[in-house]
Design a protein around this motif. Sequence first.
Motif, PDB file in Angstrom:
ATOM      1  N   ALA A  12      27.349  -0.172  42.446  1.00  0.00           N
ATOM      2  CA  ALA A  12      26.056   0.216  41.881  1.00  0.00           C
ATOM      3  C   ALA A  12      25.401  -0.946  41.133  1.00  0.00           C
ATOM      4  O   ALA A  12      24.182  -1.045  41.064  1.00  0.00           O
ATOM      5  CB  ALA A  12      26.240   1.398  40.930  1.00  0.00           C
ATOM      6  N   LEU A  13      26.224  -1.824  40.578  1.00  0.00           N
ATOM      7  CA  LEU A  13      25.690  -2.920  39.774  1.00  0.00           C
ATOM      8  C   LEU A  13      24.893  -3.944  40.592  1.00  0.00           C
ATOM      9  O   LEU A  13      24.197  -4.780  40.038  1.00  0.00           O
ATOM     10  CB  LEU A  13      26.836  -3.610  39.021  1.00  0.00           C
ATOM     11  CG  LEU A  13      27.081  -3.142  37.587  1.00  0.00           C
ATOM     12  CD1 LEU A  13      25.860  -3.438  36.720  1.00  0.00           C
ATOM     13  CD2 LEU A  13      27.399  -1.674  37.490  1.00  0.00           C
ATOM     14  N   ARG A  14      24.997  -3.859  41.914  1.00  0.00           N
ATOM     15  CA  ARG A  14      24.181  -4.742  42.753  1.00  0.00           C
ATOM     16  C   ARG A  14      22.694  -4.509  42.503  1.00  0.00           C
ATOM     17  O   ARG A  14      21.867  -5.353  42.757  1.00  0.00           O
ATOM     18  CB  ARG A  14      24.448  -4.478  44.239  1.00  0.00           C
ATOM     19  CG  ARG A  14      25.756  -5.060  44.734  1.00  0.00           C
ATOM     20  CD  ARG A  14      26.000  -4.613  46.157  1.00  0.00           C
ATOM     21  NE  ARG A  14      26.114  -3.158  46.212  1.00  0.00           N
ATOM     22  CZ  ARG A  14      25.804  -2.425  47.271  1.00  0.00           C
ATOM     23  NH1 ARG A  14      25.351  -2.981  48.373  1.00  0.00           N
ATOM     24  NH2 ARG A  14      25.939  -1.119  47.247  1.00  0.00           N
ATOM     25  N   TYR A  15      22.375  -3.309  42.034  1.00  0.00           N
ATOM     26  CA  TYR A  15      20.967  -2.972  41.835  1.00  0.00           C
ATOM     27  C   TYR A  15      20.515  -3.152  40.391  1.00  0.00           C
ATOM     28  O   TYR A  15      19.486  -2.645  39.985  1.00  0.00           O
ATOM     29  CB  TYR A  15      20.718  -1.548  42.341  1.00  0.00           C
ATOM     30  CG  TYR A  15      20.980  -1.438  43.825  1.00  0.00           C
ATOM     31  CD1 TYR A  15      20.087  -2.008  44.740  1.00  0.00           C
ATOM     32  CD2 TYR A  15      22.137  -0.845  44.312  1.00  0.00           C
ATOM     33  CE1 TYR A  15      20.333  -1.959  46.103  1.00  0.00           C
ATOM     34  CE2 TYR A  15      22.393  -0.780  45.677  1.00  0.00           C
ATOM     35  CZ  TYR A  15      21.485  -1.345  46.564  1.00  0.00           C
ATOM     36  OH  TYR A  15      21.725  -1.292  47.913  1.00  0.00           O
ATOM     37  N   THR A  16      21.318  -3.874  39.638  1.00  0.00           N
ATOM     38  CA  THR A  16      20.915  -4.213  38.275  1.00  0.00           C
ATOM     39  C   THR A  16      20.424  -5.651  38.276  1.00  0.00           C
ATOM     40  O   THR A  16      21.151  -6.558  38.683  1.00  0.00           O
ATOM     41  CB  THR A  16      22.126  -4.049  37.323  1.00  0.00           C
ATOM     42  OG1 THR A  16      22.464  -2.673  37.279  1.00  0.00           O
ATOM     43  CG2 THR A  16      21.793  -4.528  35.926  1.00  0.00           C
ATOM     44  N   ASP A  20      18.268  -6.965  33.058  1.00  0.00           N
ATOM     45  CA  ASP A  20      19.109  -5.823  32.705  1.00  0.00           C
ATOM     46  C   ASP A  20      20.572  -6.238  32.561  1.00  0.00           C
ATOM     47  O   ASP A  20      21.310  -5.675  31.768  1.00  0.00           O
ATOM     48  CB  ASP A  20      18.982  -4.709  33.757  1.00  0.00           C
ATOM     49  CG  ASP A  20      17.616  -4.047  33.726  1.00  0.00           C
ATOM     50  OD1 ASP A  20      17.017  -3.992  32.632  1.00  0.00           O
ATOM     51  OD2 ASP A  20      17.141  -3.592  34.783  1.00  0.00           O
ATOM     52  N   LEU A  56      18.432  -9.133  43.509  1.00  0.00           N
ATOM     53  CA  LEU A  56      18.735  -7.707  43.505  1.00  0.00           C
ATOM     54  C   LEU A  56      19.344  -7.294  44.850  1.00  0.00           C
ATOM     55  O   LEU A  56      18.873  -7.716  45.902  1.00  0.00           O
ATOM     56  CB  LEU A  56      17.429  -6.936  43.273  1.00  0.00           C
ATOM     57  CG  LEU A  56      17.545  -5.597  42.545  1.00  0.00           C
ATOM     58  CD1 LEU A  56      18.146  -5.787  41.172  1.00  0.00           C
ATOM     59  CD2 LEU A  56      16.183  -4.946  42.434  1.00  0.00           C
ATOM     60  N   GLY A  57      20.394  -6.505  44.792  1.00  0.00           N
ATOM     61  CA  GLY A  57      21.010  -6.021  46.021  1.00  0.00           C
ATOM     62  C   GLY A  57      22.202  -6.851  46.456  1.00  0.00           C
ATOM     63  O   GLY A  57      23.008  -6.404  47.262  1.00  0.00           O
ATOM     64  N   PRO A  87      31.020  -1.291  32.563  1.00  0.00           N
ATOM     65  CA  PRO A  87      30.892  -0.242  33.576  1.00  0.00           C
ATOM     66  C   PRO A  87      31.670  -0.635  34.831  1.00  0.00           C
ATOM     67  O   PRO A  87      31.893  -1.822  35.063  1.00  0.00           O
ATOM     68  CB  PRO A  87      29.392  -0.217  33.867  1.00  0.00           C
ATOM     69  CG  PRO A  87      28.878  -1.541  33.467  1.00  0.00           C
ATOM     70  CD  PRO A  87      29.767  -2.045  32.365  1.00  0.00           C
ATOM     71  N   PRO A  88      32.051   0.368  35.622  1.00  0.00           N
ATOM     72  CA  PRO A  88      32.720   0.028  36.874  1.00  0.00           C
ATOM     73  C   PRO A  88      31.713  -0.804  37.669  1.00  0.00           C
ATOM     74  O   PRO A  88      30.541  -0.537  37.614  1.00  0.00           O
ATOM     75  CB  PRO A  88      32.944   1.385  37.540  1.00  0.00           C
ATOM     76  CG  PRO A  88      32.043   2.344  36.837  1.00  0.00           C
ATOM     77  CD  PRO A  88      31.760   1.792  35.486  1.00  0.00           C
TER      78      PRO A  88
ATOM     79  N   LEU B  16      16.322  -1.474  48.492  1.00  0.00           N
ATOM     80  CA  LEU B  16      15.606  -2.684  48.097  1.00  0.00           C
ATOM     81  C   LEU B  16      14.102  -2.581  48.365  1.00  0.00           C
ATOM     82  O   LEU B  16      13.348  -3.473  48.034  1.00  0.00           O
ATOM     83  CB  LEU B  16      16.199  -3.912  48.784  1.00  0.00           C
ATOM     84  CG  LEU B  16      17.572  -4.299  48.224  1.00  0.00           C
ATOM     85  CD1 LEU B  16      18.156  -5.461  48.985  1.00  0.00           C
ATOM     86  CD2 LEU B  16      17.490  -4.631  46.739  1.00  0.00           C
ATOM     87  N   PRO B  21      15.578   0.146  41.974  1.00  0.00           N
ATOM     88  CA  PRO B  21      16.604   0.894  42.707  1.00  0.00           C
ATOM     89  C   PRO B  21      17.776   1.342  41.830  1.00  0.00           C
ATOM     90  O   PRO B  21      18.464   2.301  42.157  1.00  0.00           O
ATOM     91  CB  PRO B  21      17.074  -0.096  43.774  1.00  0.00           C
ATOM     92  CG  PRO B  21      16.609  -1.429  43.321  1.00  0.00           C
ATOM     93  CD  PRO B  21      15.392  -1.210  42.504  1.00  0.00           C
ATOM     94  N   GLY B  22      17.961   0.671  40.705  1.00  0.00           N
ATOM     95  CA  GLY B  22      19.058   1.029  39.800  1.00  0.00           C
ATOM     96  C   GLY B  22      18.992   2.472  39.312  1.00  0.00           C
ATOM     97  O   GLY B  22      19.982   3.022  38.838  1.00  0.00           O
ATOM     98  N   VAL B  25      21.471   4.883  41.774  1.00  0.00           N
ATOM     99  CA  VAL B  25      22.825   4.543  42.220  1.00  0.00           C
ATOM    100  C   VAL B  25      23.942   4.979  41.280  1.00  0.00           C
ATOM    101  O   VAL B  25      25.125   4.871  41.631  1.00  0.00           O
ATOM    102  CB  VAL B  25      22.953   3.020  42.502  1.00  0.00           C
ATOM    103  CG1 VAL B  25      22.105   2.655  43.706  1.00  0.00           C
ATOM    104  CG2 VAL B  25      22.549   2.188  41.300  1.00  0.00           C
ATOM    105  N   GLY B  27      26.799   4.956  38.518  1.00  0.00           N
ATOM    106  CA  GLY B  27      27.696   3.878  38.116  1.00  0.00           C
ATOM    107  C   GLY B  27      27.539   3.451  36.670  1.00  0.00           C
ATOM    108  O   GLY B  27      27.944   2.353  36.293  1.00  0.00           O
ATOM    109  N   LEU B  29      28.079   3.312  32.584  1.00  0.00           N
ATOM    110  CA  LEU B  29      29.170   3.477  31.631  1.00  0.00           C
ATOM    111  C   LEU B  29      29.045   4.866  31.003  1.00  0.00           C
ATOM    112  O   LEU B  29      27.934   5.319  30.709  1.00  0.00           O
ATOM    113  CB  LEU B  29      29.059   2.404  30.540  1.00  0.00           C
ATOM    114  CG  LEU B  29      30.218   2.360  29.555  1.00  0.00           C
ATOM    115  CD1 LEU B  29      31.425   1.696  30.202  1.00  0.00           C
ATOM    116  CD2 LEU B  29      29.826   1.609  28.292  1.00  0.00           C
ATOM    117  N   ASN B 267      22.257   1.092  33.617  1.00  0.00           N
ATOM    118  CA  ASN B 267      22.332  -0.322  33.981  1.00  0.00           C
ATOM    119  C   ASN B 267      20.953  -0.913  34.229  1.00  0.00           C
ATOM    120  O   ASN B 267      20.828  -2.064  34.631  1.00  0.00           O
ATOM    121  CB  ASN B 267      23.208  -0.489  35.225  1.00  0.00           C
ATOM    122  CG  ASN B 267      24.637  -0.081  34.945  1.00  0.00           C
ATOM    123  OD1 ASN B 267      25.181  -0.406  33.893  1.00  0.00           O
ATOM    124  ND2 ASN B 267      25.240   0.655  35.864  1.00  0.00           N
ATOM    125  N   VAL B 268      19.922  -0.078  34.047  1.00  0.00           N
ATOM    126  CA  VAL B 268      18.539  -0.569  34.137  1.00  0.00           C
ATOM    127  C   VAL B 268      17.805  -0.077  32.897  1.00  0.00           C
ATOM    128  O   VAL B 268      18.243   0.849  32.227  1.00  0.00           O
ATOM    129  CB  VAL B 268      17.815  -0.057  35.408  1.00  0.00           C
ATOM    130  CG1 VAL B 268      18.431  -0.666  36.648  1.00  0.00           C
ATOM    131  CG2 VAL B 268      17.845   1.461  35.495  1.00  0.00           C
TER     132      VAL B 268
END
Lengths: 213, 666
Positions: A12-16, A20, A56-57, A87-88, B16, B21-22, B25, B27, B29, B267-268
């Motif tokens: 999920a962190l790929r989209y942060t 952020d 991003l991504g 976070p995971p 994308l 997009p965050g 998804v 995930g 904490l 996360n965003v």
Amino acid sequence: MRIQITFSKQGALRYTGHLDLHKLWERAARRAELPLAYSHGFHPQPKISMAAALPLGFASRCEVLDMKLERDIPLEGLRDTLQGTLPPGIQILAIEQVDDRAPALQTRVVSAEYEVTLTEPVDGSELKRRIDAVMNAESILRSRRGKEYDLRPLIESLTSVSSPEGRGEKIIMKLSAKEGATGRPEEVLDVLGIAFEETRIERTRLNLSTNLH
Amino acid sequence: MLTPEQIERKLDRILLKVQKPGRYVGGELNSIQKDWDSVQTRVALVFPDIYDIGVSNMGLKILYDQINQREDALAERAYAPWLDMEDLMRQHGIPLYALESKRPLACFDLIGFTLPYETLYTNTLNVLDLAGIPVRSAERDERHPIIIAGGHACMNPEPMHAFIDAFVIGEGEEVIHEIIDTIQNAKRQTSKVNLNDVQPLTFDREALLRELAQIPGVYVPRFYEASYLDDGTVARIEPTVADVPKIITKRIVAKLPPPPTKFIVPNVDIVHNRVSVEIMRGCTRGCRFCHAGMITRPVRERSVDEILQAAEEALKSTGFEELALLSLSSSDYTHVLELVTKVGEKFGGTHLKVSLPSLRIESVSIDLMERLKDRRSGGFTLAPEAATERMRRIINKFIPDEDIINTTREIYRRGWTTIKLYFMIGHPSETLEDVKAIADLCKRVLAEGRKVIGWKAKLHAGVSTFVPKSQTPFQWVSCDTPEQIKAKQELLKRELYRDKNIKLSLTDAEDSFLEAWLSRGDRRMAEVVYSAWKKGSKFDAWKEGKKYDAWMEAFAEHGLDPLFYTHRQRRTDEVFPWEHITAAVRKNFLFQDFRMSLEGEIRVDCRLNCYACGILPTFAGLRRENPGEGWKCPDVKSPSLKVISNSVISKQPAQSDAEELPVVGD
Ligand code: SF4
């Protein structure tokens, strides 16, 4: 004290995004009760900097950040403490102390390596032919955000790893990542005629100059 | 149904292409993902607005905690995807899914919507549709989740009666467990019957809903029927089956449970990146326009120690940069000074921002804010709500003009450069003079500010339009007409736009009407909601989403007149569409309060003097078991339901339950 953290960014962190991610580390440091140093002034900012923004991504197994602390703390056990507050999707790979006078992390990045997994079947030999064409070209003129530039000198290496069924084919590339001369994997894929949404991209290595002064 | 893996694969192809997009998804904490197969009941909690707003919603946070503490149940979350994402999801055949497991919402046993405000109604329909679940309750069967809703807007559930299986009236902390237990029972019984059956687990939906209807505080609209008089008003609303209550009384918890501390850390970036601790629930002030103040009684406070401990734990588990101490009226929290002092001591110098909303207009408030803030940034917010003493008597928020001037002057003097003042136009019997007084007051406040800090002084006037809400003393009054609102807003603009140090914000009149007819509507409004949604209305609180014309067409289609709901003074004996739902504040009390407002009579804080609003007789048992400081209502000692009232300051004697007002039929 100044520490350098190498970490992976997956799932999920790929989209942060970059900003952020800064916030994420600031909060993680607070959760782990690290004595994070802040800038002075009206809006104090934590002294955290990242080596190179990850688009991003993209996933990554080699992100690097630099964090300034107000005082020295033992490095022992730090990795576990900090990992417990993340976070995971963020995994710490290494933490080391760096010299306070070392140049800013961003200025030390030389090149970056990427592994692109193709999610749709492709013709392996055709792909090889196109890669060769790219590597044999003298220059590849492109324009990005209205500016013309030559992509070719930014590509240090480009190869493919074929898979038996033609599925999950991989492209490996090493691109320049110096300030003002940064190659972007999407641009290379575009030249190869591969649609961006039919790929999974992971940054596998950031090459930093070892010259610390 | 798509598997989580299939959904994730599809998502990877589209994410994308959307903004942020965050949001889609998960995930985060502190989010909790339990093993799907290890529990009996799976609940999806939905805030039907975007992630950026929904994540910090307190109500859902509490339920998420409550449910996930059970071993036999899990709770996951979903929000309304923004317009760009919705388009792509529909295009790629992705059903709405829960963020934790990425399972389609349709796989869950129970879906709980929180409806804090009415402009979420079309989104609720849209969420169900995106999840592939029939929008109408009557069209759902054993294959579909049970759909429940709660939150402040549900104090008049009727406009949504066709879409929600069961409403929770009042506080959800205890009821949610009773609902889950009931569902488990129903499903367990059928599974016993079907022990050797290869059929998937089914249950008798109607029977289950009937059982849910017997839980106190749960309203199952399919077991009630409304009839209407010739003039279009409600004749009566009655149960159609024997074993459901005639009147659904809201639920409350006798003691606020420990506050949640494991807040989800997105996360965003979102709207409120903060830890919130509810310091008190309910309000004793009795402002007559205030829906929240009327429906969340009685006041129950948490102890300073509990608040501090929760704040500390929550900050430690989240790393957030802001702490909000929430209540409807911070100044009224009994130990506010002690709390603020201790918060200041504990977190001072840690870059933590602390917010303490809804402070009274008095100099003590400035002392409180000073203890919390190292820097005077962000402005100081006060809500006089009206600008003439006459109007402030009518709305029962009495503050002398001089107090406003003195307090604001002192705020500027102590280093804040911006003051935000909140007002409302459209209160009953308001004239253009009362509105002009808003502009005058703003100018006077700023002029005073200039005397102390010169041209740095700024003022922000937020002027919203009053919407009379159900279950309040103003439920009988009409909204202003569009012409009246326009005239009042134009007047404010004319008066205030010239000074560039005054910033004026106004609410769109169309937004107010939408809110008005949705909050005051009867069962027939449900068809209007449905048609408006079918015509593309969603995200009604967003300019990108709402379609006012669609609403107008929807009204016309069903032969209903929006003005009937908005611009009509209610008869004193009118049966309201929400007559069968009660927040435990008696209709007689509300009506008496309404009449007092017409006389300009105020009622002071009911902590000082109980007015027997109805809370105590309704919850006498709870109060008796929980005596003392926690509640701000008098103790109930005798086993009979007699209310002990200590008339100290009141001009108005406490109204006993026996005294009936002649004009109101309740
Ligand atoms: S019962 Fe009395 S003290 Fe309690 S909320 Fe009502 S008026 Fe206030």
